[in-house]
Write an enzyme that holds these catalytic residues in place. Structure first.
Site, PDB file in Angstrom:
ATOM      1  N   ARG A 122       0.953  -1.113   0.192  1.00 16.33           N
ATOM      2  CA  ARG A 122      -0.147   0.002  -0.065  1.00 16.33           C
ATOM      3  C   ARG A 122       0.379   0.874  -0.264  1.00 16.33           C
ATOM      4  O   ARG A 122       0.318   2.425   0.340  1.00 16.33           O
ATOM      5  CB  ARG A 122      -1.165  -0.096   1.272  1.00 16.33           C
ATOM      6  CG  ARG A 122      -1.949  -1.112   1.066  1.00 16.33           C
ATOM      7  CD  ARG A 122      -3.043  -1.023   2.109  1.00 16.33           C
ATOM      8  NE  ARG A 122      -4.236  -1.714   2.298  1.00 16.33           N
ATOM      9  CZ  ARG A 122      -4.212  -2.997   2.944  1.00 16.33           C
ATOM     10  NH1 ARG A 122      -3.230  -3.267   3.899  1.00 16.33           N
ATOM     11  NH2 ARG A 122      -5.139  -4.334   2.655  1.00 16.33           N
ATOM     12  N   LYS A 144       2.581  11.840 -10.715  1.00 16.23           N
ATOM     13  CA  LYS A 144       1.857  11.334 -11.549  1.00 16.23           C
ATOM     14  C   LYS A 144       2.353   9.923 -11.687  1.00 16.23           C
ATOM     15  O   LYS A 144       3.482   9.601 -13.087  1.00 16.23           O
ATOM     16  CB  LYS A 144       1.689  11.573 -13.158  1.00 16.23           C
ATOM     17  CG  LYS A 144       0.530  13.051 -13.047  1.00 16.23           C
ATOM     18  CD  LYS A 144      -0.087  13.172 -14.548  1.00 16.23           C
ATOM     19  CE  LYS A 144      -1.297  13.615 -13.845  1.00 16.23           C
ATOM     20  NZ  LYS A 144      -1.542  14.694 -15.140  1.00 16.23           N
ATOM     21  N   GLU A 186       8.495  19.000 -25.275  1.00 14.69           N
ATOM     22  CA  GLU A 186       7.571  19.563 -23.646  1.00 14.69           C
ATOM     23  C   GLU A 186       8.847  21.238 -22.885  1.00 14.69           C
ATOM     24  O   GLU A 186       8.005  21.809 -22.584  1.00 14.69           O
ATOM     25  CB  GLU A 186       7.813  18.740 -22.667  1.00 14.69           C
ATOM     26  CG  GLU A 186       6.384  17.731 -22.929  1.00 14.69           C
ATOM     27  CD  GLU A 186       5.531  17.577 -23.014  1.00 14.69           C
ATOM     28  OE1 GLU A 186       5.093  18.438 -22.283  1.00 14.69           O
ATOM     29  OE2 GLU A 186       4.577  16.527 -23.090  1.00 14.69           O
ATOM     30  N   LYS A 227       7.062  23.458 -13.304  1.00  8.19           N
ATOM     31  CA  LYS A 227       6.280  22.441 -13.409  1.00  8.19           C
ATOM     32  C   LYS A 227       5.959  22.094 -11.352  1.00  8.19           C
ATOM     33  O   LYS A 227       4.540  21.987 -11.175  1.00  8.19           O
ATOM     34  CB  LYS A 227       6.750  21.253 -13.745  1.00  8.19           C
ATOM     35  CG  LYS A 227       5.802  19.701 -13.197  1.00  8.19           C
ATOM     36  CD  LYS A 227       5.725  19.521 -13.887  1.00  8.19           C
ATOM     37  CE  LYS A 227       4.677  17.698 -13.956  1.00  8.19           C
ATOM     38  NZ  LYS A 227       4.628  16.233 -14.595  1.00  8.19           N
ATOM     39  N   GLU A 237      -4.941  17.231 -10.337  1.00  6.89           N
ATOM     40  CA  GLU A 237      -5.674  18.062 -11.720  1.00  6.89           C
ATOM     41  C   GLU A 237      -6.591  18.698 -11.418  1.00  6.89           C
ATOM     42  O   GLU A 237      -8.232  18.147 -12.310  1.00  6.89           O
ATOM     43  CB  GLU A 237      -4.989  16.851 -12.606  1.00  6.89           C
ATOM     44  CG  GLU A 237      -5.290  17.303 -13.908  1.00  6.89           C
ATOM     45  CD  GLU A 237      -4.407  16.681 -14.852  1.00  6.89           C
ATOM     46  OE1 GLU A 237      -3.558  15.552 -15.005  1.00  6.89           O
ATOM     47  OE2 GLU A 237      -5.389  16.558 -16.586  1.00  6.89           O
ATOM     48  N   ARG A 241      -3.799  22.172 -12.550  1.00  6.16           N
ATOM     49  CA  ARG A 241      -2.376  21.269 -13.194  1.00  6.16           C
ATOM     50  C   ARG A 241      -2.662  21.359 -14.858  1.00  6.16           C
ATOM     51  O   ARG A 241      -2.516  20.518 -15.558  1.00  6.16           O
ATOM     52  CB  ARG A 241      -2.363  19.978 -12.772  1.00  6.16           C
ATOM     53  CG  ARG A 241      -0.966  19.037 -13.047  1.00  6.16           C
ATOM     54  CD  ARG A 241      -1.271  18.012 -11.722  1.00  6.16           C
ATOM     55  NE  ARG A 241       0.042  17.137 -12.494  1.00  6.16           N
ATOM     56  CZ  ARG A 241       0.962  16.155 -11.764  1.00  6.16           C
ATOM     57  NH1 ARG A 241       0.015  16.514 -10.208  1.00  6.16           N
ATOM     58  NH2 ARG A 241       1.349  15.334 -11.931  1.00  6.16           N
ATOM     59  N   ASN A 245      -1.178  20.575 -19.653  1.00  8.44           N
ATOM     60  CA  ASN A 245      -1.694  19.389 -21.209  1.00  8.44           C
ATOM     61  C   ASN A 245      -1.852  20.637 -22.097  1.00  8.44           C
ATOM     62  O   ASN A 245      -2.383  19.966 -23.279  1.00  8.44           O
ATOM     63  CB  ASN A 245      -3.413  18.622 -20.922  1.00  8.44           C
ATOM     64  CG  ASN A 245      -3.634  18.240 -19.287  1.00  8.44           C
ATOM     65  OD1 ASN A 245      -2.453  17.551 -20.009  1.00  8.44           O
ATOM     66  ND2 ASN A 245      -4.624  18.357 -18.829  1.00  8.44           N
ATOM     67  N   HIS A 248      -1.752  19.836 -25.455  1.00 10.12           N
ATOM     68  CA  HIS A 248      -1.855  17.874 -25.645  1.00 10.12           C
ATOM     69  C   HIS A 248      -3.386  17.093 -26.436  1.00 10.12           C
ATOM     70  O   HIS A 248      -3.332  16.854 -26.970  1.00 10.12           O
ATOM     71  CB  HIS A 248      -1.982  17.026 -24.679  1.00 10.12           C
ATOM     72  CG  HIS A 248      -0.104  17.315 -23.660  1.00 10.12           C
ATOM     73  ND1 HIS A 248       0.641  18.581 -23.489  1.00 10.12           N
ATOM     74  CD2 HIS A 248       0.538  16.121 -23.034  1.00 10.12           C
ATOM     75  CE1 HIS A 248       1.527  17.710 -23.537  1.00 10.12           C
ATOM     76  NE2 HIS A 248       1.291  16.843 -23.375  1.00 10.12           N
ATOM     77  N   HIS A 252      -2.348  14.755 -29.000  1.00 12.50           N
ATOM     78  CA  HIS A 252      -2.894  13.723 -28.780  1.00 12.50           C
ATOM     79  C   HIS A 252      -2.960  12.689 -29.917  1.00 12.50           C
ATOM     80  O   HIS A 252      -2.851  11.135 -30.345  1.00 12.50           O
ATOM     81  CB  HIS A 252      -3.223  12.939 -27.727  1.00 12.50           C
ATOM     82  CG  HIS A 252      -2.184  12.899 -25.908  1.00 12.50           C
ATOM     83  ND1 HIS A 252      -3.306  13.430 -24.779  1.00 12.50           N
ATOM     84  CD2 HIS A 252      -1.551  12.769 -25.825  1.00 12.50           C
ATOM     85  CE1 HIS A 252      -2.199  13.039 -24.215  1.00 12.50           C
ATOM     86  NE2 HIS A 252      -1.083  13.015 -24.578  1.00 12.50           N
ATOM     87  N   HIS A 264       6.126  11.750 -28.880  1.00  8.89           N
ATOM     88  CA  HIS A 264       5.048  11.979 -27.729  1.00  8.89           C
ATOM     89  C   HIS A 264       6.090  13.745 -27.937  1.00  8.89           C
ATOM     90  O   HIS A 264       4.683  14.785 -28.177  1.00  8.89           O
ATOM     91  CB  HIS A 264       5.071  12.204 -26.344  1.00  8.89           C
ATOM     92  CG  HIS A 264       4.667  13.030 -25.740  1.00  8.89           C
ATOM     93  ND1 HIS A 264       3.561  12.728 -25.742  1.00  8.89           N
ATOM     94  CD2 HIS A 264       4.403  13.578 -24.626  1.00  8.89           C
ATOM     95  CE1 HIS A 264       2.481  13.480 -24.829  1.00  8.89           C
ATOM     96  NE2 HIS A 264       3.895  14.022 -23.840  1.00  8.89           N
TER      97      HIS A 264
END
Ligand code: GLY
Length: 357
Positions: A122, A144, A186, A227, A237, A241, A245, A248, A252, A264
């Site tokens: 956990r 993330k 990025e 960041k 998010e 946050r 994106n 993106h 994407h 990417h």
């Protein structure tokens, strides 16, 4: 060395950015995790380059390295099956809650090591040791972690903040030039979000042409601060946050529509330019702002547009994870250094893409 403190509410930690840090990683890890045992998680490209050195430095600082788990390099490894194998390995090595996973590698390794640490018992500590530019400026910071499902990328995961991030820019020397260039997408995105001065500096001196240690430490640290400021304000998010994106939604769509044949960062760069030009056409930002963004992308040899038709892009953009009913959250630049999230209907998204392509 630059030390950036990330005070997220779930766990505060430092990101260390410097040259030659891998040889000192033992002391750095010991300072935050005390004298526990540790297990290095890495992949088949990075492991042979750096794992011996990292394990020797950990051992020299008095840490007990209980083993190394190596999985096949590449996005194809980001599966529940690979994750299950890593978890079984951690259990076999009898890691306890006092012990630590050291994730050594690029973005995929950060995901695998981070998510395994989040789930095992956990949750045990993870130290992120990013070795790619993308991982240093983005994925190793903010907690993330995820694996892919057949239905899409990053669909199973957790927010699990590291206990420490050690970014040794010397490791970037072994990153292939095309992969390094791709990651610059990025970097440019971060500059557009929050650092106009960085955008202009990068346009004049593209990172692809100045890979000296001092420049890399400066640029990586500036990216981490950008960041950090976002994830500390909005760890999970809920709002701010989402601005990360930027580029993106279309990026994407380009990535999926071209069957992941383009990197990417290149897709994000092209997506950023499409959104910037579309936003300028709709009066949401000035033509000068869009031009400034495009010039920086072009200076890094990254794509500023896409040949893919709007219909095809819409097919993917409309099924984006960021969709809310018949609308999609799109991040738009208002000016360099100031972006906002706009909830737009699918017809408006089509217009935005059509105008920006
Ligand atoms: N890479 C985007 C985020 O960490 O939120």
């Amino acid at each position: 060395m630059e030390q950036i403190h990330v005070a997220t509410s779930s766990r505060p930690y430092d990101v260390l950015v410097g040259a030659g840090l891998l040889d000192h990683i033992g002391e750095l890890v010991r300072d935050v995790t005390k004298l526990g045992r540790c297990c290095v998680v890495t992949e088949t490209n990075v492991g042979p380059l750096y794992a011996d050195r990292v394990e020797a430095a950990l051992g020299a600082a008095g840490l007990d390295v209980v083993g190394r788990i190596t999985f096949p390099a590449g996005e194809a490894s980001k599966t529940l099956a690979t994750l299950g194998g890593i978890l079984e390995d951690l259990a076999e090595r009898e890691l306890t809650r006092d012990d630590v996973v050291v994730a050594l590698g690029g973005g995929v390794t950060g995901d695998m090591g981070g998510l395994a640490a989040a789930l095992y018992l956990r949750g045990i500590k993870v130290v992120q040791v990013p070795t790619s530019l993308l991982a240093m400026v983005d994925s190793s910071v903010g907690g993330k972690t995820a694996v892919d499902l057949t239905a899409g990328k990053n669909l199973v995961g957790a927010f699990w903040q590291p206990s420490l991030v050690v970014a040794d820019v010397d490791a970037l020397a072994t990153v292939p030039p095309e992969l390094f260039r791709d990651s610059c997408g990025e970097v440019v995105k971060h500059a557009v979000l929050a650092d106009a001065d960085l955008l202009d500096t990068l346009t004049a001196h593209p990172l692809t042409e100045s890979r000296g240690a001092a420049t890399l430490v400066d640029v990586v640290a500036r990216n981490v601060r950008i960041k950090r400021d976002v994830v500390v304000a909005d760890e999970r998010e809920g709002g701010l946050r989402q601005t990360l994106n930027l580029g993106h939604t279309v990026g994407h769509a380009i990535e999926s529509a071209s069957d992941f044949s383009l990197g990417h960062g290149s897709c994000v760069a092209a997506g950023l330019c499409v959104i910037a030009r579309g936003s300028a056409a709709l009066g949401w930002c000035s033509v000068q702002t869009a031009g400034r963004i495009e010039r920086c992308v072009a200076a890094h040899g990254l794509p500023t547009s896409t040949e893919l038709p709007t219909d095809l892009l819409m097919r993917y953009a409309a099924h984006d994870k960021k969709r809310h009913g018949a609308a999609v959250n799109v991040v738009v630049p208002r000016e360099v250094g100031r972006c906002e999230v706009r909830c737009v209907g699918l017809d408006d998204l089509r217009r935005l893409i059509d105008l920006g392509r």
